[in-house]
Design a protein around this motif. Structure first.
Motif, PDB file in Angstrom:
ATOM      1  N   PRO A  48     -77.771 -23.293  17.943  1.00 16.93           N
ATOM      2  CA  PRO A  48     -78.418 -22.772  19.144  1.00 16.93           C
ATOM      3  C   PRO A  48     -78.355 -21.246  19.234  1.00 16.93           C
ATOM      4  O   PRO A  48     -77.385 -20.612  18.822  1.00 16.93           O
ATOM      5  N   ARG A  49     -79.436 -20.691  19.785  1.00 17.85           N
ATOM      6  CA  ARG A  49     -79.497 -19.265  20.080  1.00 17.85           C
ATOM      7  C   ARG A  49     -79.528 -19.103  21.594  1.00 17.85           C
ATOM      8  O   ARG A  49     -79.777 -20.050  22.345  1.00 17.85           O
ATOM      9  N   GLU A  50     -79.313 -17.880  22.048  1.00 16.56           N
ATOM     10  CA  GLU A  50     -79.319 -17.634  23.492  1.00 16.56           C
ATOM     11  C   GLU A  50     -80.702 -17.889  24.089  1.00 16.56           C
ATOM     12  O   GLU A  50     -80.842 -18.434  25.181  1.00 16.56           O
ATOM     13  N   ASP A  51     -81.756 -17.494  23.332  1.00 17.24           N
ATOM     14  CA  ASP A  51     -83.109 -17.620  23.854  1.00 17.24           C
ATOM     15  C   ASP A  51     -83.726 -18.992  23.590  1.00 17.24           C
ATOM     16  O   ASP A  51     -84.597 -19.448  24.334  1.00 17.24           O
ATOM     17  N   VAL A  52     -83.321 -19.645  22.514  1.00 21.91           N
ATOM     18  CA  VAL A  52     -83.865 -20.967  22.178  1.00 21.91           C
ATOM     19  C   VAL A  52     -82.692 -21.906  21.919  1.00 21.91           C
ATOM     20  O   VAL A  52     -81.951 -21.735  20.961  1.00 21.91           O
ATOM     21  N   ASN A  53     -82.550 -22.915  22.778  1.00 20.51           N
ATOM     22  CA  ASN A  53     -81.397 -23.814  22.667  1.00 20.51           C
ATOM     23  C   ASN A  53     -81.800 -25.232  23.064  1.00 20.51           C
ATOM     24  O   ASN A  53     -81.584 -25.662  24.201  1.00 20.51           O
ATOM     25  N   PRO A  54     -82.419 -25.988  22.144  1.00 19.69           N
ATOM     26  CA  PRO A  54     -82.809 -27.360  22.488  1.00 19.69           C
ATOM     27  C   PRO A  54     -81.642 -28.258  22.882  1.00 19.69           C
ATOM     28  O   PRO A  54     -81.825 -29.199  23.658  1.00 19.69           O
TER      29      PRO A  54
END
Length: 838
Positions: A375-381
């Motif tokens: 997961p990233r801060e901007d994209v986190n499924p």
């Protein structure tokens, strides 16, 4: 001590879990982040209460990620209906504020503004006031949120001269002035997990015992709040100094068995499995035989699995929001089935079913499988959708095709869809009985059915869930738009009041909260929901009959195995578990459960798998429409987004001399327009024309057409110097409306953005809108595709055959006059077109 046993009374449990938020960091006004663990909280506690034996069928309502209005409405309903026990559970973000150390429960739309402004939140004081005034004999509040312990102080300070608050008991997840951690995306938060565990432990569970057990378990597990401080649950004072409440009364767990030989344990386990097929007589005989031949061990085996069972592998099943209740029912039936039980009586695997918006899942699997693993801060499924699924059951095979087409590079999730669906359910126009007498059941397009309905009853409305979340709503929109249809006109057929519900299940849940709206609303939903119903509350919704549009693809749920790169540590065991579940789901046992949920056969005549169609307002044989096409779904979704993007509104303000007495103040022409501006957002384009003069130019520009700040628009509409003013002239509505229709048609020629013309007048110049001049405006309005709201500031302006009525009907707009509640009604029309202000 008074012990309150609510069994047999009219009880209600309202479980509020806010896992998804519209505004999150790094948005400076956003809350700290999404709370995926709360999704598990809601499901875990709901299951525990259902099994607990205190709350009956339909008495537990889950409310996922509500707005403040949704929450307040559901709370009021629960307070009104409960006569015995009312249990309110809240999990989500919460903050405190001064003065008064108020606790704010943050709902889905919550924001945090400079100066302690907290829109989108509900104060605990307000909640406490509603609960105190409820009809329930006893109220229990369970809070799993930051600062939960602060609720006790609010209870003590609460002004209660009638001593009603004393029936409200509190159980809180943490001590005052402490924040708790957000939890793990894969499991429920610690406090709720322990609460559900104790409730599920069997036997009678009283609130006092629940508190003591949860407190002990959390201390032993050494759970931490923020800043590495211990998380210690709290109770009010404690409440059982004067009262105690029974919260569960499930079957008591068996005592620990004495040691027995392994051969006997296996024999009894096999016998226990067999008993489920024997009925009462067989059960009694088996119990007697086992008790005689095995020294009484048989009862133990029949009431629980062997204690030697290894932990079962857990499968993660992701599905569409509308399919979630049915897939949960199927998963639960499978988990308890023989197919999922070893010869030693142990469970082979568990299945956790959860859902997320269909379009979001397609994007996540197609474009964001990498951040789903990392997961990233901007994209986190993981945060926004849930854990990585082993199985995905979309509403149509076309969704799997959309994912595959989108997977270009850095693909970490590989799909293996079955060749065909395992069930079928058409999308229907479900019409309340007595409303659509002239609506044929089949052989018509959706647009034709809707127009037949509205001709049959002018007050009829059509509602649909959000196509960006619900696949059934997207499929309905495919039919609504047709081939090359005018999207703006198609969207005008759908009633729109605020944000659409996220699923057909939610739509059917919320409509009965307004009986009048329920009775006049036809809904676009999967047919199976008319059979299985929805379990969010016990209120009976309007009885409906299904009409079957022939141009709307049906739901064809398809089993898709999802394989993740690097997920090979237990690949063989997981493959075996997935395949076993797939075989069961497509077997007769699985079809039986799907039939109970209201599905049809996936092939052949598409008959119902169970039950009689007539019993549920359905049709026996349904000729299926074409299957959904991936490219068409993507295009429809794009067109829907365009049609609900920034809008265009042109206001025409009658500025002739007769308006002088209807000009100043909030009820005057400029003031009314100014009050509708809240329906417009920063990206919306709008302008204001002052209509006056009968020769040459019949209008002047008060506000140029474009995007505007509120102060600029308000200055243009102000009745002081440099603003709107009454002219010493008459007006020509015929010429002004023709100019406006041509202007807006030119602006909207290149896109599908929503548009609206608002003509506000006193009606004194309607003599210039008669005969051929009126027919010309009507014809141009029909051709333009731009709705027109005709607003007359005097009564009678919308009577039959009046110019305002005829123009509005031709343009598929709305006519309003002084007999209506003008400002809110016009604001609603503007808000249908605009994006609104944040």
């Amino acid at each position: 001590m008074s012990r309150f046993d609510p069994r047999g009374k009219v009880n209600r449990a309202l479980l509020v879990g806010v896992s998804e938020y519209d505004h999150t960091a790094p948005d400076p006004q956003g809350v700290n982040g999404q709370l995926p663990a709360v999704r598990h909280n809601r499901m875990l506690l709901e299951d525990a209460l259902h099994r607990g034996g205190v709350f009956g069928a339909g008495e537990v309502r889950a409310l996922p990620s509500p707005t403040p209005d949704d929450f307040s409405g559901a709370l009021r309903r629960a307070c009104r209906e409960a006569r015995g026990l009312l249990l309110l559970y809240f999990a989500g973000h919460a903050v405190t504020s001064t003065p008064g150390d108020e606790l704010h429960l943050q709902m889905r739309t919550a924001r945090v503004l400079t100066g302690n402004g907290l829109p989108g939140s509900v104060t605990f004081s307000l909640v406490l006031g509603e609960l105190a005034e409820s009809h329930a004999e006893q109220v229990v509040v369970i809070l799993d949120c930051c600062y939960a312990g602060n609720a006790a102080g609010i209870w003590h300070r609460f002004d209660d001269p009638k001593r009603k608050k004393h029936k409200v008991l509190l159980l809180m997840s943490v001590q005052p002035n402490r924040c708790i951690l957000g939890g793990d995306a894969d499991i429920a938060t610690p406090f709720t997990r322990e609460v559900a565990h104790v409730l599920d432990d069997g036997g009678e569970v009283w609130l006092s015992e629940l508190y003591a057990a949860v407190k002990q378990r959390m201390a032993e597990a050494k759970y931490k709040a923020e800043d590495n401080d211990s998380q210690r649950p709290q109770a009010l004072a404690p409440p059982w100094d004067s009262d105690d409440v029974l919260l569960a009364a499930g079957p008591a767990p068996p005592p620990p068995p004495p040691s027995e030989p392994s051969w006997l344990r296996r024999t009894l386990a096999r016998a226990g499995k067999a008993v489920g097929r024997l009925g009462r007589t067989g059960l009694a005989a088996a119990l007697a035989l086992l008790a005689t031949g095995a020294g009484g061990y048989g009862v133990l085996v029949l009431t629980g699995d062997s204690g030697d069972c290894d932990p079962a592998l857990e499968l993660r099943l992701l599905t569409d929001p509308d399919l979630e209740p049915a897939m949960k029912a199927a998963a639960d039936a499978y988990v308890a089935s023989d197919a999922n039980t070893t010869k030693d009586g142990c469970r082979r695997s568990g299945v956790t079913a959860y859902s997320a918006g269909a379009a979001h899942v397609v994007t996540a699997l197609g474009e964001h499988s990498d951040p789903w693993q990392q997961p990233r801060e901007d994209v986190n499924p993981q945060r926004d959708i849930g854990p990585q699924p082993d199985v995905w059951i979309p509403a149509t095979r076309a969704d799997a095709d959309r994912v595959t087409e989108a997977q270009v590079e850095r693909v970490f999730a590989r799909l293996e869809p079955d060749a065909g669906p395992f069930a079928y359910s058409p999308v229907v126009l479900a019409v309340p009985k007595g409303l659509g007498a002239e609506v044929p059941p089949t052989r018509r397009s959706l647009s034709e059915l809707v127009r037949d309905l509205k001709r049959s009853d002018g007050k009829a409305e059509v509602r649909r869930a959000d196509p960006e979340f619900s696949e059934s709503a997207l499929l309905a929109t495919v039919g609504l738009y047709g081939d090359g249809a005018d999207v703006r006109r198609a969207e005008q057929l759908i009633a729109r009041a605020g944000r659409p519900e996220s699923s057909a299940v939610r739509l059917l849940c919320t409509l009965p909260e307004d009986d009048a709206a329920d009775d006049r609303s036809a809904v676009l939903v999967p047919e199976f929901l008319l059979r299985s119903g929805v379990g969010c509350h016990s209120v009976t919704r309007a009885e409906r009959t299904a009409a079957y549009p022939d141009d709307v693809p049906g739901l064809e749920p398809t089993f898709v195995r999802v394989r993740w790169e690097g997920g090979d540590r237990d690949a063989q065991a997981r493959d075996d578990a997935v395949e076993r579940f797939r075989r069961w789901l497509t077997s007769e046992d699985g079809r039986e459960v799907l039939g109970e949920q209201g599905f049809r056969s996936a092939t052949g005549e598409r008959g119902l798998l169970a039950g009689k169609a007539a019993d549920h307002g359905l049709t026996d044989s349904v000729p299926p429409a074409d299957s959904a096409d991936a490219t068409r779904l993507d295009r429809t979704l794009e067109r829907y987004g365009n049609a609900h993007g920034p809008g265009r509104v042109l206001f025409l303000l009658d500025s002739s001399g007769s308006m002088a007495g209807l000009w100043d103040g909030p009820s005057g022409g400029p003031g009314i327009i100014e009050q509708t501006l809240t329906g417009l957002g920063r990206g919306d384009e709008y302008g204001v024309w002052a209509v006056h003069g009968v020769r040459g130019s019949t209008h002047t520009e008060l506000l140029d057409f474009g995007t505007h700040s509120r102060p600029k628009a308000e200055k243009a509409l102000g009745t002081g110097k440099g603003g709107a003013e009454v002219r010493d002239a008459e007006a020509d509505p015929h010429a002004a409306l023709l100019d406006a229709l041509a202007f807006m048609r030119e602006r909207g020629a290149g896109d599908e953005r929503p548009q609206l013309i608002v003509y506000l007048t006193d009606g004194e110049d309607d003599n210039r809108l008669t005969g051929d001049r009126l027919r010309e405006v009507e014809d141009r309005a029909r051709e333009s595709g731009v709705p027109v709201a005709m607003v007359t500031l005097k009564s009678g302006g919308c009577d039959r055959d009046r110019p305002g009525t005829r123009v509005a009907e031709a343009a598929q707009g709305r006519c309003l006059d002084a007999g209506d509640d003008l400002v809110p009604a016009l604001r609603d029309e503007v808000a249908r077109t605009g994006t609104g202000e944040e």
